[in-house]
Scaffold this active site. Structure first.
Site, PDB file in Angstrom:
ATOM      1  N   THR A 193      21.510  83.669  48.247  1.00 49.08           N
ATOM      2  CA  THR A 193      21.862  85.011  48.693  1.00 49.08           C
ATOM      3  C   THR A 193      20.634  85.911  48.661  1.00 49.08           C
ATOM      4  O   THR A 193      19.801  85.808  47.767  1.00 49.08           O
ATOM      5  CB  THR A 193      22.947  85.594  47.764  1.00 49.08           C
ATOM      6  OG1 THR A 193      24.058  84.720  47.747  1.00 49.08           O
ATOM      7  CG2 THR A 193      23.392  86.964  48.224  1.00 49.08           C
ATOM      8  N   ARG A 221      35.819  79.727  53.112  1.00 50.08           N
ATOM      9  CA  ARG A 221      35.489  80.233  51.775  1.00 50.08           C
ATOM     10  C   ARG A 221      34.638  81.483  51.881  1.00 50.08           C
ATOM     11  O   ARG A 221      33.687  81.549  52.636  1.00 50.08           O
ATOM     12  CB  ARG A 221      34.761  79.162  50.965  1.00 50.08           C
ATOM     13  CG  ARG A 221      34.371  79.584  49.536  1.00 50.08           C
ATOM     14  CD  ARG A 221      32.982  80.116  49.442  1.00 50.08           C
ATOM     15  NE  ARG A 221      32.585  80.414  48.052  1.00 50.08           N
ATOM     16  CZ  ARG A 221      31.452  80.998  47.707  1.00 50.08           C
ATOM     17  NH1 ARG A 221      30.580  81.371  48.640  1.00 50.08           N
ATOM     18  NH2 ARG A 221      31.175  81.251  46.432  1.00 50.08           N
ATOM     19  N   GLY A 223      32.613  84.297  49.297  1.00 45.41           N
ATOM     20  CA  GLY A 223      32.181  84.582  47.930  1.00 45.41           C
ATOM     21  C   GLY A 223      32.113  86.063  47.646  1.00 45.41           C
ATOM     22  O   GLY A 223      32.801  86.887  48.263  1.00 45.41           O
ATOM     23  N   ASP A 224      31.244  86.426  46.714  1.00 47.09           N
ATOM     24  CA  ASP A 224      31.177  87.819  46.249  1.00 47.09           C
ATOM     25  C   ASP A 224      30.382  88.729  47.161  1.00 47.09           C
ATOM     26  O   ASP A 224      30.527  89.956  47.102  1.00 47.09           O
ATOM     27  CB  ASP A 224      30.544  87.861  44.858  1.00 47.09           C
ATOM     28  CG  ASP A 224      29.084  87.407  44.885  1.00 47.09           C
ATOM     29  OD1 ASP A 224      28.838  86.237  45.228  1.00 47.09           O
ATOM     30  OD2 ASP A 224      28.199  88.216  44.566  1.00 47.09           O
ATOM     31  N   GLY A 247      29.500  82.944  43.102  1.00 47.56           N
ATOM     32  CA  GLY A 247      30.260  84.082  43.604  1.00 47.56           C
ATOM     33  C   GLY A 247      31.613  84.283  42.969  1.00 47.56           C
ATOM     34  O   GLY A 247      32.059  85.422  42.755  1.00 47.56           O
TER      35      GLY A 247
END
Length: 326
Positions: A193, A221, A223-224, A247
């Site tokens: 990231t 999917r 994530g954060d 995440g």
């Protein structure tokens, strides 16, 4: 919180992922490439701050450079899902207004961070996903690319490696055959990231984060990264945060906002807030990763529980790029 009343010195900090990043695994030639890319992103964002642009302009510009660089798991060079697709997530938050925007699961937008900003500024929403996000971005005139643009051989080989072992790789794992090389790759966890935080001359904070997620991740999917308060948060007078790592742990702990809450409600200093949050949200729960953070006084703090994190900062005091833990 109320906006700042003073003029301050602009500052920008960025990250390009955290994980098992050591000199032995990276090598001098690749290290030089990463340092050059981080320097380019810092220079691009800071040039805008020097011209009087907003912190939001600066973080978007810095992340855009990282999205365009195939070294990082964001935009071009992002990792593949299990079914051989690339799905991208990004978010931005403006600490002055408290507004935020994000996109998730997009496949053709060249710079997802630009789409996230458009969601914030040109829609009533915070998060758009998939086809709806792409239709919105197209209507906004943003640049689109064919799948081949995002495809890099290194990421494709990572997917084949992960498929063969029925594993989910956490980015930047070295390509290679099964056996000893693959075992090394599994231990070479790097969370790719990218993100940026900035403080402008008017004292406004902003944050931006962008990613391609996990190699061999399940279709759909998320994530954060596009979750405000988890992988991205900014609030004037408090802090700007961008995260990288596992995440699911960032989401469960609302990690970025937890840092802000410690500063805002417990009057903790920045290093204490970051380290205590990493303890409670990551270390104690078995998660890995890190954050870049910047407070209202222009203090930068990098916190991570991995062996390294691609990171850097720039201000009137100069430019600094770091990779390893110490």
């Amino acid at each position: 919180m109320a906006g700042p009343t003073r003029i301050t010195s602009p500052c920008l900090a960025i990250h390009g992922g955290a994980g098992t990043i050591t000199r032995a695994l990276l090598g001098p030639a690749q290290e030089a490439e990463y340092r050059a890319a981080l320097t380019e992103a810092l220079t691009a964002g800071y040039a805008l701050l020097q011209q009087g642009a907003s912190s939001l302009d600066a973080v978007v510009a810095a992340v855009q450079v990282l999205e365009d660089c195939p070294l990082f798991n964001a935009g071009r060079g992002a990792v593949f899902t299990h079914n051989g697709l690339i799905e991208l997530d990004a978010s931005v938050m403006d600490g002055r207004s408290g507004l935020a925007g994000a996109v998730a699961g997009v496949r053709h937008i060249r710079n997802p961070v630009l789409a996230a900003r458009r969601v914030m500024e040109q829609s009533r929403h915070v998060l758009l996903i998939g086809e709806g996000a792409e239709q919105f971005a197209l209507a906004q005139g943003l640049a689109f690319e064919a799948p081949a643009y995002f495809h890099t051989e290194r990421r494709w080989q990572q997917l084949q490696q992960a498929r063969a072992q029925s594993a989910v790789l956490l980015d930047h794992s070295a390509p290679g055959a099964a056996g000893a090389v693959f075992e090394i790759a599994l231990n070479d966890h790097k969370y790719g990231t990218v993100g940026a935080v900035a403080l402008d001359a008017a004292g406004n904070l902003a944050a931006a984060t962008s990613t391609g997620g996990l190699t061999n991740k399940q279709f759909g999917r998320v994530g954060d990264t596009p979750i405000i308060g988890a992988g991205c948060y900014a609030e004037n007078g408090v802090v700007a945060v961008s995260g990288t790592g596992t995440g699911e742990f960032f989401m469960r702990g609302v990690l970025a906002y937890d840092i802000a809450a410690r500063i805002k409600y417990q009057q903790q200093d920045l290093p204490s807030a970051v380290e205590q949050t990493l303890d409670s949200c990551l270390r104690q729960r078995g998660g890995e990763g890190g954050v870049i953070s910047l407070d209202a006084q222009g203090q930068v703090y990098f916190g991570f529980n991995t062996e390294g994190m691609y990171r850097g900062q720039i201000s009137a005091s100069g430019l600094q790029v770091e990779i390893y833990h110490a």
